[in-house]
Design a protein around this motif. Structure first.
Motif, short mmCIF file in Angstrom:
data_model
loop_
_atom_site.label_atom_id
_atom_site.label_comp_id
_atom_site.label_asym_id
_atom_site.label_seq_id
_atom_site.Cartn_x
_atom_site.Cartn_y
_atom_site.Cartn_z
N ARG A 266 -49.44 -41.59 26.51
CA ARG A 266 -49.20 -42.46 27.35
C ARG A 266 -50.78 -42.10 28.85
O ARG A 266 -51.17 -41.01 28.27
CB ARG A 266 -48.21 -41.74 28.37
CG ARG A 266 -46.82 -42.08 27.59
CD ARG A 266 -45.32 -41.88 28.15
NE ARG A 266 -45.72 -39.97 28.21
CZ ARG A 266 -45.28 -39.60 27.49
NH1 ARG A 266 -44.87 -40.32 26.30
NH2 ARG A 266 -45.30 -38.56 27.00
N PRO A 267 -50.61 -43.23 29.83
CA PRO A 267 -51.74 -41.93 30.20
C PRO A 267 -51.63 -41.19 31.68
O PRO A 267 -50.13 -40.73 31.89
CB PRO A 267 -52.46 -43.64 31.05
CG PRO A 267 -51.06 -44.52 31.02
CD PRO A 267 -50.66 -44.38 30.06
N VAL A 268 -52.36 -40.43 32.23
CA VAL A 268 -52.14 -39.76 32.88
C VAL A 268 -52.25 -40.34 34.05
O VAL A 268 -53.51 -39.95 35.00
CB VAL A 268 -52.52 -37.85 32.23
CG1 VAL A 268 -52.12 -37.08 33.39
CG2 VAL A 268 -52.07 -37.75 30.96
N GLU A 328 -47.36 -48.87 43.09
CA GLU A 328 -47.98 -50.35 43.85
C GLU A 328 -49.67 -49.48 43.32
O GLU A 328 -50.51 -50.79 42.74
CB GLU A 328 -48.66 -49.83 45.53
CG GLU A 328 -47.32 -50.80 46.22
CD GLU A 328 -47.79 -50.91 47.81
OE1 GLU A 328 -49.31 -51.51 48.19
OE2 GLU A 328 -47.11 -50.62 48.64
N LEU A 329 -50.41 -48.30 43.35
CA LEU A 329 -51.08 -48.08 42.52
C LEU A 329 -51.00 -47.97 41.30
O LEU A 329 -51.96 -49.25 40.09
CB LEU A 329 -51.51 -46.95 42.73
CG LEU A 329 -52.08 -45.95 42.06
CD1 LEU A 329 -53.79 -47.19 42.43
CD2 LEU A 329 -53.00 -44.87 42.19
N LEU A 330 -50.04 -47.63 40.71
CA LEU A 330 -49.71 -48.05 39.10
C LEU A 330 -49.43 -49.37 38.72
O LEU A 330 -50.16 -49.58 37.78
CB LEU A 330 -48.30 -47.45 38.74
CG LEU A 330 -48.45 -45.92 39.01
CD1 LEU A 330 -46.76 -45.24 38.36
CD2 LEU A 330 -49.21 -45.74 37.55
N ASP A 331 -48.57 -49.87 39.68
CA ASP A 331 -48.57 -52.26 39.60
C ASP A 331 -50.19 -52.13 39.00
O ASP A 331 -50.25 -53.36 38.20
CB ASP A 331 -47.82 -52.57 40.70
CG ASP A 331 -46.68 -52.14 40.63
OD1 ASP A 331 -45.81 -51.85 39.00
OD2 ASP A 331 -45.44 -52.67 41.79
N ALA A 332 -51.25 -51.89 40.21
CA ALA A 332 -52.46 -52.75 40.56
C ALA A 332 -52.77 -52.40 38.89
O ALA A 332 -53.74 -53.00 39.07
CB ALA A 332 -52.38 -52.24 42.01
N GLY A 334 -51.57 -51.87 36.23
CA GLY A 334 -50.81 -52.25 35.08
C GLY A 334 -50.45 -51.16 34.17
O GLY A 334 -50.62 -51.98 33.33
N ILE A 335 -49.91 -50.48 34.62
CA ILE A 335 -49.33 -48.95 34.05
C ILE A 335 -48.14 -49.25 34.06
O ILE A 335 -47.26 -49.38 34.91
CB ILE A 335 -50.09 -47.72 34.79
CG1 ILE A 335 -51.12 -47.87 34.71
CG2 ILE A 335 -49.45 -46.35 33.91
CD1 ILE A 335 -51.97 -46.11 34.63
N GLU A 336 -47.51 -49.74 33.12
CA GLU A 336 -45.48 -49.47 33.24
C GLU A 336 -45.44 -47.83 32.96
O GLU A 336 -44.09 -47.67 33.75
CB GLU A 336 -44.91 -49.98 31.80
CG GLU A 336 -45.70 -51.77 31.67
CD GLU A 336 -44.77 -52.12 33.24
OE1 GLU A 336 -43.35 -51.81 32.87
OE2 GLU A 336 -45.39 -53.30 33.41
N ASP A 359 -38.49 -44.39 35.25
CA ASP A 359 -38.21 -45.23 34.19
C ASP A 359 -40.00 -45.83 34.49
O ASP A 359 -40.88 -45.96 33.47
CB ASP A 359 -38.62 -47.54 34.36
CG ASP A 359 -38.70 -47.63 35.84
OD1 ASP A 359 -37.94 -47.17 36.50
OD2 ASP A 359 -38.87 -48.49 35.45
N ARG A 360 -40.50 -45.06 35.06
CA ARG A 360 -42.39 -44.92 35.04
C ARG A 360 -42.79 -43.55 34.87
O ARG A 360 -43.72 -43.64 34.55
CB ARG A 360 -42.81 -45.06 36.44
CG ARG A 360 -42.30 -46.58 37.32
CD ARG A 360 -42.25 -47.94 36.39
NE ARG A 360 -43.64 -48.38 36.75
CZ ARG A 360 -44.22 -48.77 37.95
NH1 ARG A 360 -44.01 -49.73 38.25
NH2 ARG A 360 -46.02 -49.48 37.68
N VAL A 361 -41.82 -42.95 34.24
CA VAL A 361 -42.73 -41.17 34.03
C VAL A 361 -41.87 -41.34 32.83
O VAL A 361 -40.84 -41.46 32.55
CB VAL A 361 -42.42 -40.41 35.51
CG1 VAL A 361 -42.23 -39.22 35.11
CG2 VAL A 361 -43.37 -40.85 36.84
#
Length: 524
Positions: A266-268, A328-332, A334-336, A359-361
């Motif tokens: 997972r990205p951080v 918004e940043l995560l959406d832009a 492409g990070i689920e 659900d995003r964390v």
């Protein structure tokens, strides 16, 4: 002007653009930066031309090695590579001061690229060279001297010879512009002195270059009179680099990316403390990026992110104002789903993100939890005394206030509590470390208190029990928030305690990266 980056093999070029159509290249003086051009001048030119204004090597957001700042050949080659990426085949150039020496070298090394050359201000000549740099000192005097150099560059030419004979017939820009130019110069040590020295040495040999003209009093008219440039139909696409700008609903957010996306982990997402920006987390992010993708943002109003709309008197909240921007940043990007690291104010925001969008964390890492809602007297005192007025002025007195408050943060808790009860038994900040802290703080002037107040008023004891994700929580041993860790551990459902190595200490980024990676890899 629209900010952006171009990725070159040698680093990233930070530049600003405006308008469309036939290109014109603007090169700034030393000290200076792409953001220092007169907005009215830019607006006039951009009505008819495509304005391209880069930060030269050793200035602003350009990340090419500062050691090349005084190398006119390196400066010219960097510009040629950047223009090629933009699809520019030929362009006129308008340059001020030391930038004119760079433009002359660009015309000499890449003659087919330069189509018209206008000098807005003749570079300073003569045998004298700029003064030697001054290292950071415990009083912050080196910053005040630099501010004076930036100011004097509008008053004298050269700025290091303040005589009536060298007086320039122009006014001072606003305090906000002086402040911005100071920051874009202070990030790079003595780079502006090295470029100024090289320009002064080189100019006698290039004065009167074929095709060169000297501007009169109406710079806009003279720039628009330059011949038109050419562009290719399909410019090359610049690869993404470590730094980037991302559009969100309130403006643009400046981010840093580290690591490879193919790690399978997972990205951080990393959230910085206040006052500060993502730059303070770069060493840790770079070390953690050895095993996974890491994304570091500058909170709106900090670093290079645009401020929130509204006035400084508006009171944003972590949950209602900042967390939607994180989504918004995560959406832009492409990070689920991502893991989230936050320190101090960033730790509070990490909690709010986990509560609002669980659900995003994946997992949280909280380095210093700001747990103040059970200390109402302390919070009331902070609201009255903590936040320094950092409104820029033309004489730089706001630098002194920022330095003094930042230095006292190591000596007292809170920093304004200059009593025996407020004494902290720790070493004073090293001048080099304090220098970076103060510049980060000044980047958020004068509105830095908006995000800060939101953290001090955050209802921690109400919000921590709502977290449903695993949490690694702790602090450094000397962190004034360390006593709050036991309370946070009791309030969290699934928490593991940790002790972090202090940021800025030798080897601490690598040690903390190992600690974080080991914990995060254990979370399914």
């Amino acid at each position: 002007m629209r900010p952006g980056y171009l990725a070159l093999p040698s680093g990233q070029v930070h530049l600003r653009q405006a308008g469309a159509g036939s290109p014109v290249l603007l090169l700034h003086d030393a000290p200076g930066c792409a953001g220092g051009w007169d907005p009215e001048l830019i607006e006039t030119i951009a009505g008819r031309r495509w304005v391209i204004a880069p930060d030269l090597i050793g200035f602003g957001g350009t990340t090419v090695d500062d050691g090349a700042a005084g190398d006119l050949d390196a400066q010219a080659d960097m510009l040629a590579a950047a223009l090629t990426l933009l699809g520019v085949r030929r362009t006129p150039v308008a340059a001020e001061g030391a930038g004119a020496a760079v433009a002359a070298r660009l015309a000499a090394r890449h003659p087919g690229l330069v189509h018209g050359f206008l000098v807005l201000h003749v570079p300073y000549g003569g045998a004298e060279r700029p003064p030697a740099p001054s290292a950071p000192d415990g009083s912050g005097g080196h910053l005040l001297r630099l501010y004076d150099e930036v100011r004097d560059s509008f008053v004298f030419s050269p700025w290091w010879r303040p005589s009536a004979r060298n007086r320039r017939s122009r006014g001072l820009p606003s305090a906000e512009v002086l402040h911005a130019l100071f920051l874009e110069t202070a990030d790079h040590g003595d780079a502006h002195r090295r470029l100024a020295s090289s320009a002064a040495e080189a100019w006698p040999g290039v004065a009167g270059l074929s095709g060169m003209a000297v501007a009169g009093d109406d710079w806009a008219a003279d720039i628009l009179a330059l011949p038109e440039g050419d562009v290719v139909a399909e410019p090359a696409k610049s690869e993404s680099g470590e730094r980037d700008y991302v559009e969100v609903s309130t403006g643009v957010v400046h981010v840093r990316r580290f690591g490879a996306q193919s790690s399978g982990r997972r990205p951080v997402l990393m959230l910085h403390a206040n006052p500060g920006s993502g730059s303070g987390l770069e060493p840790l992010a770079r070390a953690l990026g050895e095993t996974r993708t890491v994304l570091v943002w500058d909170t709106p109003g900090h670093g290079r992110s645009t401020p929130l709309p509204g006035t400084a008197a508006d009171a944003p909240t972590l949950a209602g104002t900042y967390v939607p921007l994180l989504v918004e940043l995560l959406d832009a990007q492409g990070i689920e789903t991502c893991d989230v690291y936050g320190t101090h104010t960033g730790a509070a925001m990490a909690v709010e993100l986990a509560v609002a969008a669980p659900d995003r964390v994946g997992a949280l890492v909280l380095d210093g939890v700001p747990l103040f809602d059970d200390q109402p007297e302390l919070v009331a005192s902070v609201m009255e005394n903590y936040f320094v007025d950092l409104t820029p002025d033309t004489h730089g007195s706001h630098l002194r206030r920022a330095w003094g408050a930042s230095a006292d943060m190591a000596l007292w808790w809170p920093w304004f509590n200059h009593t025996p009860e407020g004494v902290r038994d720790v070493d004073a900040y090293r001048p080099e470390f304090l220098h970076r802290v103060v510049l980060d703080m000044l980047r958020s002037a004068p509105h830095y208190h908006r995000y800060y107040r939101a953290a001090w008023q955050w209802p921690c004891t109400e919000r921590l029990p709502l977290v449903k994700r695993p949490v690694l929580v702790g602090s450094t041993l000397t962190d004034p928030l360390a006593p709050m860790t036991p309370v946070a551990l009791r309030l969290l459902r699934d928490a593991t305690e940790a002790t972090f190595a202090p940021l800025g200490a030798p080897g601490s980024p690598e040690a903390n990266a190992v600690l974080l990676a080991r914990y995060l890899d254990g979370i399914a």
